[in-house]
Design an enzyme around this catalytic site. Sequence first.
Site, PDB file in Angstrom:
ATOM      1  N   LYS A  83      46.104  39.440  43.886  1.00  0.00           N
ATOM      2  CA  LYS A  83      45.679  40.800  43.522  1.00  0.00           C
ATOM      3  C   LYS A  83      44.364  41.157  44.220  1.00  0.00           C
ATOM      4  CE  LYS A  83      44.755  41.776  39.015  1.00  0.00           C
ATOM      5  NZ  LYS A  83      43.434  42.430  38.879  1.00  0.00           N
TER       6      LYS A  83
ATOM      7  N   ARG B  27      41.767  44.421  48.569  1.00  0.00           N
ATOM      8  CA  ARG B  27      40.807  44.471  49.682  1.00  0.00           C
ATOM      9  C   ARG B  27      41.498  44.811  50.996  1.00  0.00           C
ATOM     10  NH1 ARG B  27      38.728  41.590  45.595  1.00  0.00           N
ATOM     11  NH2 ARG B  27      36.498  41.203  45.436  1.00  0.00           N
TER      12      ARG B  27
ATOM     13  N   ARG C  66      35.350  50.091  30.007  1.00  0.00           N
ATOM     14  CA  ARG C  66      34.772  48.969  30.761  1.00  0.00           C
ATOM     15  C   ARG C  66      33.427  49.362  31.391  1.00  0.00           C
ATOM     16  NH1 ARG C  66      39.202  45.728  33.865  1.00  0.00           N
ATOM     17  NH2 ARG C  66      37.502  44.218  33.876  1.00  0.00           N
TER      18      ARG C  66
ATOM     19  N   ASP D  56      39.588  34.549  35.157  1.00  0.00           N
ATOM     20  CA  ASP D  56      40.814  35.238  34.723  1.00  0.00           C
ATOM     21  C   ASP D  56      41.827  34.275  34.103  1.00  0.00           C
ATOM     22  OD1 ASP D  56      39.749  37.599  35.622  1.00  0.00           O
ATOM     23  OD2 ASP D  56      40.816  37.570  37.536  1.00  0.00           O
TER      24      ASP D  56
ATOM     25  N   ARG E  79      47.047  39.645  31.135  1.00  0.00           N
ATOM     26  CA  ARG E  79      46.856  38.182  31.084  1.00  0.00           C
ATOM     27  C   ARG E  79      47.055  37.645  29.665  1.00  0.00           C
ATOM     28  NH1 ARG E  79      46.183  37.352  36.189  1.00  0.00           N
ATOM     29  NH2 ARG E  79      44.770  38.650  37.410  1.00  0.00           N
TER      30      ARG E  79
HETATM   31  C1  S3P Z   1      37.863  40.426  40.813  1.00  0.00           C
HETATM   32  C2  S3P Z   1      36.730  39.872  40.273  1.00  0.00           C
HETATM   33  C3  S3P Z   1      36.645  39.381  38.885  1.00  0.00           C
HETATM   34  C4  S3P Z   1      38.008  39.196  38.259  1.00  0.00           C
HETATM   35  C5  S3P Z   1      38.915  40.369  38.533  1.00  0.00           C
HETATM   36  C6  S3P Z   1      39.110  40.551  40.036  1.00  0.00           C
HETATM   37  C7  S3P Z   1      37.843  40.888  42.212  1.00  0.00           C
HETATM   38  O1  S3P Z   1      35.927  40.326  38.100  1.00  0.00           O
HETATM   39  O2  S3P Z   1      37.879  38.986  36.871  1.00  0.00           O
HETATM   40  O3  S3P Z   1      40.179  40.170  37.935  1.00  0.00           O
HETATM   41  O4  S3P Z   1      38.922  41.096  42.807  1.00  0.00           O
HETATM   42  O5  S3P Z   1      36.743  41.025  42.764  1.00  0.00           O
HETATM   43  P1  S3P Z   1      34.319  40.323  38.024  1.00  0.00           P
HETATM   44  O6  S3P Z   1      33.779  40.678  39.349  1.00  0.00           O
HETATM   45  O7  S3P Z   1      33.992  41.361  36.996  1.00  0.00           O
HETATM   46  O8  S3P Z   1      33.936  38.943  37.585  1.00  0.00           O
END
Ligand code: S3P
Length: 453
Positions: free
Chosen positions: A19, A24, A119, A338, A411
């Site tokens: 993901k 990205r 959030r 995660d 999740r």
């Molecule tokens: C992610 C970073 C993490 C992760 C999220 C995906 C990312 O979050 O929990 O599922 O793709 O950069 P945080 O940056 O808030 O830790």
Amino acid sequence: MKTIKKTSFRGEISVPGDKSISHRGIMFGAISKGTTEITNFLQGADCLSTISCFQKLGISIENKGDKVLVHGKGLHGLAAPTQVLDVGNSGTTARLISGILAGQPFPSALDGDASIRKRPMKRIFTPLSQMGAKFQCWDPDAFSGIASQCPEIGCRLAPGSCTPTGSGCAPFTIQGGGLRHIHYHSPIASAQVKSAVLLAGLYADGVTKVTEPVLSRNHTELMLSGFGAQIHSEGTTASIHPDPKLEAQAIHVPGDISSAAYFIALSLITPGSEILIQNVGTNPTRSGIIQAALSMGGNLTLLNERIVSGEPVADVLVKSSSLHGTVIEGAQIPTLIDEIPIIAIMAAFAEGTTAIKDAQELKVKESDRIAVVTENLTAMGGSITPTDDGMVIEGGSPLHAAHIQTHMDHRIAMSFQIAALNAAGETTFDDKGCAAISYPSFYEDIEKLSQPC
Ligand code: S3P
């Protein structure tokens, strides 16, 4: 919506694309010159939200299922959106795109679902405001009403048409452009915060740096460098030079270790199981679940280790094991943040105590995962004590069926599906469909590995 205990799970599986890397690929492709081709792209709801946001920013994106073509327009090629950018359930989309929008000389408005509206976004507003971008949060009800009547951003944000709030949450507007470079010392280890600042740094007036307390996932650093950015990492500091020439790339997305985690757990806790998970991304900033499983006594082997599109990849062979408790804390946490809900399930099937510490970030994920894991595991007969920064689980007592409240958190749905497959009785769920956020074929894939009784 019912799940019953199964005997064992055997066979081979490829989990969908990662993901974080899929998001990205779209974003960096959009701000590069030429056509970026992404294969094994995750067709989950979150990544589809990223595609739709960049389409609203004037980027042509062809989603052909097996591959996605992003016809990038370069660093300064995005167009002012005429509609609200809807990030759906995706925190990654919201935070990373804000870094890019902070660098644009036009206003944008961003909103998402009920979970996104809760959030915290101040974590990106703070550094991006220091760089010169302006953020304003809006009252959600007034904002939605006006958005449905009038799709034009200018009209929607006409003075008096909406109530500004200091909520620090979506919906919010961004006025970007004219950014200063900063050295940001982030109070949290968050790849989303780090990435937002680095992406804004592409549009700043000098070298932008981010230092985090503990290293978070580094997909932005690896992939942006592949697109031609001058980006360097030293310890927990990443720095980026502005105004690079970004060129389109071919990206093959590795399987998502966060999705593989459910099959790792399934195979470890279900007697008589053996699953080979192919093509799993094993970037050390993400692969804490492997160390956690090994430290619990799991029989797990990495095979055929290789590098694909700049990311480490391996096949993971997992056999059912007698697990024991462990302690997970400190610098390990960002490498498996995660995966903590599924680690909690593994812990419930392990002998002894598992303690998870330093994981307060769980409270601000798609749901409050400390509270929601506690609520559901307790309902299944597990022994779990929530703490301020994690949880303590006494494993070893058999789980029984319950009604699972997913809180629309993908999740949570997937973790408790794995628990339910090993619990006595018929477990029911309020809604399992949210798994499609990151893993649309999750339930079918489990079924393929299920052995006849
Ligand atoms: C992610 C970073 C993490 C992760 C999220 C995906 C990312 O979050 O929990 O599922 O793709 O950069 P945080 O940056 O808030 O830790």
